[in-house]
Design a protein around this motif. Structure first.
Motif: not given
Lengths: 242, 126
Positions: A83-84, B6-7, B12-13, B31-32
């Protein structure tokens, strides 16, 4: 209180603490070695650390599942780290937007050439279709590759191994090879490494430059999607031809 | 730092939820990644609900810190090679040749195509 060293070993070997510590210490050593070798591509920290830990586990007869009970805390961070990757991508968004056409063409060409050549070579060697299916999606991130492989009759565990080996190989030879061929420009080389060597290649590209890392990250994401869609029909077609 | 984690985890969630519900063959974290990109593009407008992403540099610093040791995160999976040493022994030569040749072809073809089209669209190497 335990004075018997064997009892202490049995106690520690079954707890996550030991193998988590071993993973971090082995990586620390491997990273120091890689730095001492001035980041020489052959001194890849993933390869060195995994080889050291693998040798310890085999030598002591510790099963991989026991090791993973501890190492899973490191493994888990792959999700948030993926994600990062949005951050370098966002910081290089203008360069990425300017290169949409070259990216789309390089993605399709690189992805198809990689998959087809891998399957044709295995066919020439006469290996079983299950092994071919396990190899076909090896250039993309493990989660996708394992699902694709299973859907085509492959062995997901073997695919996971091939994904890692492909990533290490691509991270080791990718940038030096492209540089030697005069293709070392950051965007093109980063994108190529992301297509051929997913996250491990992206980690290496990020060390090289943030721009190369951003292009590797987007190539990795796009190739994961394309391979999931394209690999099953392409593989079936190759099997019929062969 | 905690807010940034948390972000990242929330993206990801949400990505996992979208992937499962829609059935699209894309991993949740990918997708996250797209969601976080959208958050960054829109963060001026949504800064009220996302203090950690409101532009003080914490998000960037934390992400770069995590990515600096991205290689470490592949070590546990890499050790998994010891589980398939039997197959690697049996079909080793074929697997190594296929892996090496296909990776080299993929690298070279991708970079060549990218460069050829980047030149054409920009009128020269950028």
């Amino acid at each position: 209180m335990t004075r018997d060293p064997f009892a202490l070993w049995v106690y520690l070997a079954e707890r996550p603490l030991l193998w988590l510590t071993v993973t971090l210490v082995a990586y620390g050593l491997a990273d120091r070695l890689s730095q001492a070798a001035r980041r020489h591509p052959l001194a890849n920290p993933v390869l060195i650390a995994a080889a050291m830990i693998g040798a310890v586990l085999l030598g002591l007869g510790v099963p991989y599942d026991r090791y993973f009970d501890g190492a899973q805390f490191v493994h888990f961070l792959l999700g948030p780290a993926t994600v990062a990757l949005a951050v370098p991508l966002y910081e290089n968004r203008h360069a990425v937007r300017r290169a949409l056409v070259p990216m789309a063409a390089a993605l399709v060409a690189g992805s198809v050439v990689t998959l087809v050549s891998a399957v044709l070579i295995l066919m020439a060697f006469g290996v079983s279709p299950a092994v071919m299916a396990s190899m076909a999606p090896k250039s993309v991130t493990a989660a996708i590759a394992m699902a694709v492989s299973e859907g085509m009759g492959g062995d997901p565990a073997l695919t996971a191994v091939l994904v890692i080996l492909t990533g290490i190989f691509g991270a080791m030879v990718g940038l030096p090879l492209l540089g030697a061929l005069g293709l070392g420009e950051a965007r093109a080389a980063g994108f190529a490494v992301g297509i051929a060597a997913h996250g491990i290649g992206t980690a290496r590209a990020l060390q090289f430059s943030p721009e190369a890392g951003a292009f590797a990250a987007i190539a990795m994401a796009l190739n994961a999607v394309l391979t999931a869609l394209l690999a099953p029909p392409l593989f079936r077609w190759l099997m019929v031809q062969g | 730092m905690v807010q940034v984690f948390a972000v990242l985890l929330a993206c990801q969630l949400a990505g996992e939820v979208v992937a499962r519900m829609s059935g699209v063959p894309v991993p949740g974290p990918v997708i996250g990644l797209m969601l976080l990109f959208a958050v960054m593009a829109w963060r001026q407008r949504i800064s009220a609900v996302l203090p950690a992403a409101s532009g003080d540099g914490t998000l960037e610093a934390t992400a770069h810190g995590l990515l600096r040791h991205l290689s470490l995160l592949f070590v546990p999976a890499g050790v998994g090679v010891i589980q398939r040493l039997d197959v690697l022994g049996r079909d080793g030569v074929a697997l190594v040749v296929a892996l090496v040749v296909s990776s080299v072809l993929g690298l070279v073809v991708s970079a060549l195509v990218f460069r050829a089209l980047a030149r054409r669209s920009a009128g020269g190497p950028a």
